[in-house]
Design an enzyme around this catalytic site. Sequence first.
Site, PDB file in Angstrom:
ATOM      1  N   LYS A 147      38.351  24.413  33.239  1.00 49.50           N
ATOM      2  CA  LYS A 147      37.837  26.428  34.396  1.00 49.50           C
ATOM      3  C   LYS A 147      37.992  26.395  32.211  1.00 49.50           C
ATOM      4  O   LYS A 147      39.077  26.607  31.486  1.00 49.50           O
ATOM      5  CB  LYS A 147      39.146  26.681  34.862  1.00 49.50           C
ATOM      6  CG  LYS A 147      39.174  27.978  34.944  1.00 49.50           C
ATOM      7  CD  LYS A 147      38.590  27.951  36.155  1.00 49.50           C
ATOM      8  CE  LYS A 147      37.993  30.061  36.633  1.00 49.50           C
ATOM      9  NZ  LYS A 147      35.863  30.022  35.602  1.00 49.50           N
ATOM     10  N   ASN A 178      34.930  43.772  27.697  1.00 49.14           N
ATOM     11  CA  ASN A 178      35.532  44.114  28.697  1.00 49.14           C
ATOM     12  C   ASN A 178      36.237  44.615  29.095  1.00 49.14           C
ATOM     13  O   ASN A 178      37.458  44.673  30.073  1.00 49.14           O
ATOM     14  CB  ASN A 178      34.576  42.563  29.406  1.00 49.14           C
ATOM     15  CG  ASN A 178      35.946  42.369  31.205  1.00 49.14           C
ATOM     16  OD1 ASN A 178      36.722  41.243  30.927  1.00 49.14           O
ATOM     17  ND2 ASN A 178      34.907  42.962  32.515  1.00 49.14           N
ATOM     18  N   LYS A 214      35.462  25.209  28.293  1.00 45.21           N
ATOM     19  CA  LYS A 214      35.047  26.412  27.345  1.00 45.21           C
ATOM     20  C   LYS A 214      33.443  25.959  27.440  1.00 45.21           C
ATOM     21  O   LYS A 214      33.189  24.588  26.338  1.00 45.21           O
ATOM     22  CB  LYS A 214      35.676  26.861  26.475  1.00 45.21           C
ATOM     23  CG  LYS A 214      35.435  28.267  25.862  1.00 45.21           C
ATOM     24  CD  LYS A 214      36.193  28.949  26.404  1.00 45.21           C
ATOM     25  CE  LYS A 214      36.019  30.745  26.515  1.00 45.21           C
ATOM     26  NZ  LYS A 214      37.044  31.527  26.750  1.00 45.21           N
ATOM     27  N   ASP A 217      33.167  35.411  28.887  1.00 44.66           N
ATOM     28  CA  ASP A 217      33.961  35.334  27.999  1.00 44.66           C
ATOM     29  C   ASP A 217      32.438  36.597  26.805  1.00 44.66           C
ATOM     30  O   ASP A 217      31.605  37.568  27.979  1.00 44.66           O
ATOM     31  CB  ASP A 217      33.701  34.193  27.364  1.00 44.66           C
ATOM     32  CG  ASP A 217      34.741  34.359  26.403  1.00 44.66           C
ATOM     33  OD1 ASP A 217      35.972  33.978  25.562  1.00 44.66           O
ATOM     34  OD2 ASP A 217      34.655  34.538  25.025  1.00 44.66           O
TER      35      ASP A 217
END
Length: 449
Positions: free
Chosen positions: A94, A245, A130, A170
């Site tokens: 994850k 974000n 990732k 990301d």
Amino acid sequence: MTIRLDARLVPIYQDVLHRNPGEIEFHQAVLEVLESLGPVLTKYPEFADKKIIQRICEPERQIIFRVPWRDDAGEIHINRAFRVEFNSALGPYKGGMRFHPSVYLGIVKFLGFEQIFKNSLTGMPIGGGKGGSDFDPKGKSDDEVERFCQSLMLEMYRHLGEHTDVPAGDIGVGGREIGYMFGQYKRITNRYESGVLTGKGTDWGGSLARKEATGYGLIFFTQEMLKAQNDSLEGKKVVISGSGNVAIYAIEKAQQLGAIVIACSDSGGFIVDENGIDLTTVKRLKEQERRRIKDYTEYHTTARYVSDSSIWSIPCEIALPCATQNELTAEDATMLVNSGCIIVAEGANMPTTAEGIQVFQQAKLRYAPGKAANAGGVATSALEMQQNASRDSWSTEYTQSRLEEIMVGIHKSCFDTAKEYGDEGNYVLGANIAGFIRVARAMSAMGLI
Ligand code: NDP
Ligand code: 2IT
């Protein structure tokens, strides 16, 4: 810089350097964790016998692939993309996908490595992974981003699955990109597999509060750090780097809890607004119009834009780096300490250099690493997976309350672990040890895999 490594860990670190040449960010992330693990090996000698640390430092699987795509003028471009499936002891891999020209294997591996311990700290059933690409979304049309995402997924889909590997966003990857990737995955596989990606639109399987979760979670964690010193956010001067974000929702929650956020930035420079940043303007510029932070001064004439010095030269009580790795140097750390900063908590991944961390620790300033302080994003991704698995969707209030509970829990486990190992207030030690032990126990139980 002084390296503080237990003698048993020196050969392990040297091996990492030797096996992964040139991957400097990965080396940095590994060293930071290894520096905490000496006392763990003393307490749990079986982890040394089973070579758990050596195994954790080697990804389970690394995928590198070509992504060809055509721009609006018909010209062909070739990017490189990565998915590093680092550790699945606690659950499916994850972690997010990053689209930025600086992405190479060393960046993806540092992020994937940190993600293992971060995900472990959340207490949720998620392993660490990732991915990313050196694609630069800046200046690209929606159509170009769509074609790129579709081409990328045409390879990546075969490695994913709700029980296998679950990407999210990301840097450079938000709701738009997740939408294009999900659509392409669904088309190729002929499966509406909601739990294969998180950060989806809230109309089609996304969790409420996921978009806000990293920034909000960072502020919940900061609040716990303050409470541990009988203090609060009320009236505190805060500087937050970035305006993406994480930064936007950190500003939002900090303001809701009574703090005054006076500066934020993008890669061009930073703005200072002593009246407090007007978040509506920042959201419009960044979320809707994809413009530069410099343009903030067009709407707020009392604010100033600075592009020739560091945002960390602005005096504040709380500093929250929320942009990118190694954005806060020893020089910046010294400026923060000298100007009376009392807390630094990382919204970004590894934003403080190793030398910067030493400055904070010597000054006894309370410093929380990203793997603890920014874990609210991935924790809420795990809540999204939970909702998808039960074909349910929770209210904003309920989801946010779960997020807050998780961040309070992470703070407690970092704080208590540091205390147990004789260094109260050392959040680096607490996060690394608490994160490591859960993964190590699971690996140990599962045999040599
Ligand atoms: P965004 O792409 O939304 O925003 C990134 C922000 O950081 C932008 O303001 C950008 O400026 C700035 N930035 C990016 N790269 C650089 C650079 N090389 N130098 C200076 N400024 C830079 O990303 P996020 O907000 O999602 O991510 C920010 C950080 O938080 C990253 O470290 C990420 O890994 C981490 N993080 C993100 C999570 C999430 O859920 N999104 C969860 C946990 C951590 P510009 O637009 O000019 O490039
Ligand atoms: O660094 C991170 O934790 C993220 N980018 C979020 C990962 C996720 O799977 O939500």
